[in-house]
Enzyme design. Sequence first.
Site, PDB file in Angstrom:
ATOM      1  N   GLU A   1      -6.657   4.216  -5.590  1.00  0.00           N
ATOM      2  CA  GLU A   1      -7.925   4.449  -4.910  1.00  0.00           C
ATOM      3  C   GLU A   1      -8.376   5.831  -5.352  1.00  0.00           C
ATOM      4  O   GLU A   1      -7.983   6.835  -4.773  1.00  0.00           O
ATOM      5  CB  GLU A   1      -7.707   4.417  -3.395  1.00  0.00           C
TER       6      GLU A   1
ATOM      7  N   HIS B   1     -11.098  -3.515   2.932  1.00  0.00           N
ATOM      8  CA  HIS B   1     -11.003  -3.239   4.369  1.00  0.00           C
ATOM      9  C   HIS B   1     -11.787  -1.996   4.787  1.00  0.00           C
ATOM     10  O   HIS B   1     -11.828  -1.684   5.967  1.00  0.00           O
ATOM     11  CB  HIS B   1      -9.525  -3.078   4.738  1.00  0.00           C
ATOM     12  N   ASP B   2     -12.338  -1.253   3.819  1.00  0.00           N
ATOM     13  CA  ASP B   2     -13.142  -0.069   4.145  1.00  0.00           C
ATOM     14  C   ASP B   2     -14.632  -0.343   4.022  1.00  0.00           C
ATOM     15  O   ASP B   2     -15.446   0.557   4.223  1.00  0.00           O
ATOM     16  CB  ASP B   2     -12.788   1.094   3.197  1.00  0.00           C
TER      17      ASP B   2
ATOM     18  N   ASP C   1       0.865  -1.176   0.000  1.00  0.00           N
ATOM     19  CA  ASP C   1       0.000   0.000   0.000  1.00  0.00           C
ATOM     20  C   ASP C   1       0.901   1.226   0.000  1.00  0.00           C
ATOM     21  O   ASP C   1       1.896   1.252   0.715  1.00  0.00           O
ATOM     22  CB  ASP C   1      -0.871  -0.019   1.262  1.00  0.00           C
TER      23      ASP C   1
ATOM     24  N   ASP D   1      -3.096   4.891  -2.036  1.00  0.00           N
ATOM     25  CA  ASP D   1      -4.113   5.430  -1.136  1.00  0.00           C
ATOM     26  C   ASP D   1      -4.394   6.907  -1.391  1.00  0.00           C
ATOM     27  O   ASP D   1      -3.463   7.689  -1.604  1.00  0.00           O
ATOM     28  CB  ASP D   1      -3.576   5.262   0.299  1.00  0.00           C
TER      29      ASP D   1
HETATM   30  C1  NOJ Z   1      -8.224   4.923   2.319  1.00  0.00           C
HETATM   31  C2  NOJ Z   1      -7.901   3.665   3.063  1.00  0.00           C
HETATM   32  O1  NOJ Z   1      -8.393   2.567   2.348  1.00  0.00           O
HETATM   33  C3  NOJ Z   1      -8.533   3.802   4.420  1.00  0.00           C
HETATM   34  O2  NOJ Z   1      -8.513   2.598   5.137  1.00  0.00           O
HETATM   35  C4  NOJ Z   1      -7.829   4.913   5.153  1.00  0.00           C
HETATM   36  O3  NOJ Z   1      -8.491   5.131   6.380  1.00  0.00           O
HETATM   37  C5  NOJ Z   1      -7.829   6.217   4.349  1.00  0.00           C
HETATM   38  N1  NOJ Z   1      -7.570   6.028   2.951  1.00  0.00           N
HETATM   39  C6  NOJ Z   1      -6.786   7.176   4.888  1.00  0.00           C
HETATM   40  O4  NOJ Z   1      -5.499   6.754   4.561  1.00  0.00           O
END
Ligand code: NOJ
Length: 564
Positions: free
Chosen positions: A257, A329-330, A98, A200
């Site tokens: 992302e 994971h989100d 990541d 990210d």
């Molecule tokens: C996206 C990530 O997937 C998430 O888990 C994170 O909290 C935020 N970006 C901040 O880095």
Amino acid sequence: MKKQWWKESVVYQIYPKSFMDSDNDGMGDIRGIINKLDYLKELGINIIWICPIYKSPMDDGGYDISDYYTIDEMFGDNADFEELLEKAQALGIKVLMDLVVNHTSDEHDWFEKALKDPSSKYRDYYIFREGVAGQAPNNWRSYFGDSAWEPVPGEENMYYLHAFTKKQPDLNWENQEVREEIYNMINYWLEKGLGGFRIDAILNIKKRIEMGHFTPDGEDGLTFIGHWILNQPGIETWLKELNERTFKLYNSVTVAEAAVPNERLKEYIGPEGFFSMVFDFSYTDIDVPETGEWFKSSNWTWDQMRENIFINQLVTQDNGWGALYLENHDQPRSINKYIPEKDINDTSKKMLATLFMMLRGTPFIYQGQELGMTNIKMETLEDYDDIATHDQYHRAILAGFTDEEAFSAVNRRSRDNSRTPMQWDDSKNSGFSLAEKTWLKVNPNYTEINAGKEKNNPLSLLNYYKQLIELRKDSIYKDVIVYGRFVPIKEANTNVIIYERILDNKRILVAINFTDEKQAVSLDPDYNKFVIGNYTQSNIIMEEIHYLQPYESVILANYEGELK
Ligand code: NOJ
């Protein structure tokens, strides 16, 4: 369409804290991943993306990095990581890390120096501003709630910007030296043989900072920061530079992302794009209002779902390559998001798997998705570790929700739903760890849903995923599934989703019934070969009127042969 190995790949996402604990401290680690490489190989995937494992105080699950060059000791050390790279490579599996470069941790050396000495060069590594009329520079709300400006301790009228938690100060990309530091760090890891990165929050790196008080959009008097820090003009110069100075040199795979507006997609994922692919959020975030306040559900419908999938697929194929995902994971577990509680079973889970795995793009499977892991019902707010969950709960209360309503929103949407330990078998702590206490509770349904049990059942979801992966990677349908054009079918029956994938004269058709009732559909008679489906018996081809059973999904083709 240019052929690329990563277009023909299937990615598996690992949340390292919850994957496998080799030293029984209740938290997953790199050796745990090494020990489970055979499982991944057998599943058929050939890329893994590991969520952040760098040194971090773990305020936001590792997305708050205090040292980019060191593996956090909770996961092992740099030598363990290099061993993982080597062993994965030997099995034909590439590793993605990541890349979190919108912000660092406030415990990063740069930030500590910036605070300690306002005249140090590190001050300009971050974004510091004076307050306005005794208040923060403006009333932006950070993504995780409360003001995006934090007063600098010991200094009067001085603030720093953090788009996420206050322990994640934003880096100042305007500063060339910061960019150089980032490029060096990326190349350090690529030199070690890393396959590439998942990147990210990259759309946030360019900020349009305006002072003052903007019309609030919430009960807290604050306003959504995204309007000023998402995809701002000028970002393209840095993204181009980033690619040219790093990824391009190593021919790496990158997945950003980034919810890129359609009209800018080509710049991002076209032949000369900044990244190999970007994620499609259009259907995974369908239940979240634009402001990100997920405690308020968006009241989405399956009609929107179909529309979003179709539009995103068409726009993406016109511009380049996309990354598909149902879970990460989100997100909470997909089955709980899309299917009513009473209908959650292996058939509906296989239906979702089919819908997703046959789309055009590289699929990303999140750990436990292949087992059909579900949301967990935590009992108290304290059971939740995730910072965003606590924030949403408090915002819900502020917005007038009762405690029960706020807690039920948390149960439904918390990111911890997908962060519970991986369910390997039916032994203590689901075979994840022998510790007395795991860092997050194990879902009590692990005795029913686990890899050990599913491995031995030919009809399990796990084995169904294996089949779908094999179809994509190693079958006579591979080319059409990977490179075929996506063609939506406009079916009169709106309770189904049907699409085709077409490559020259080879065609496959995917038909999905997302309801609990039988649905009649019209099918082109050329589709006379049944490839795979989620019912043990399907008569779809033979019937005079074609019916899809409740939650049935089928893949049909206009040609046949041995699967391999
Ligand atoms: C996206 C990530 O997937 C998430 O888990 C994170 O909290 C935020 N970006 C901040 O880095």
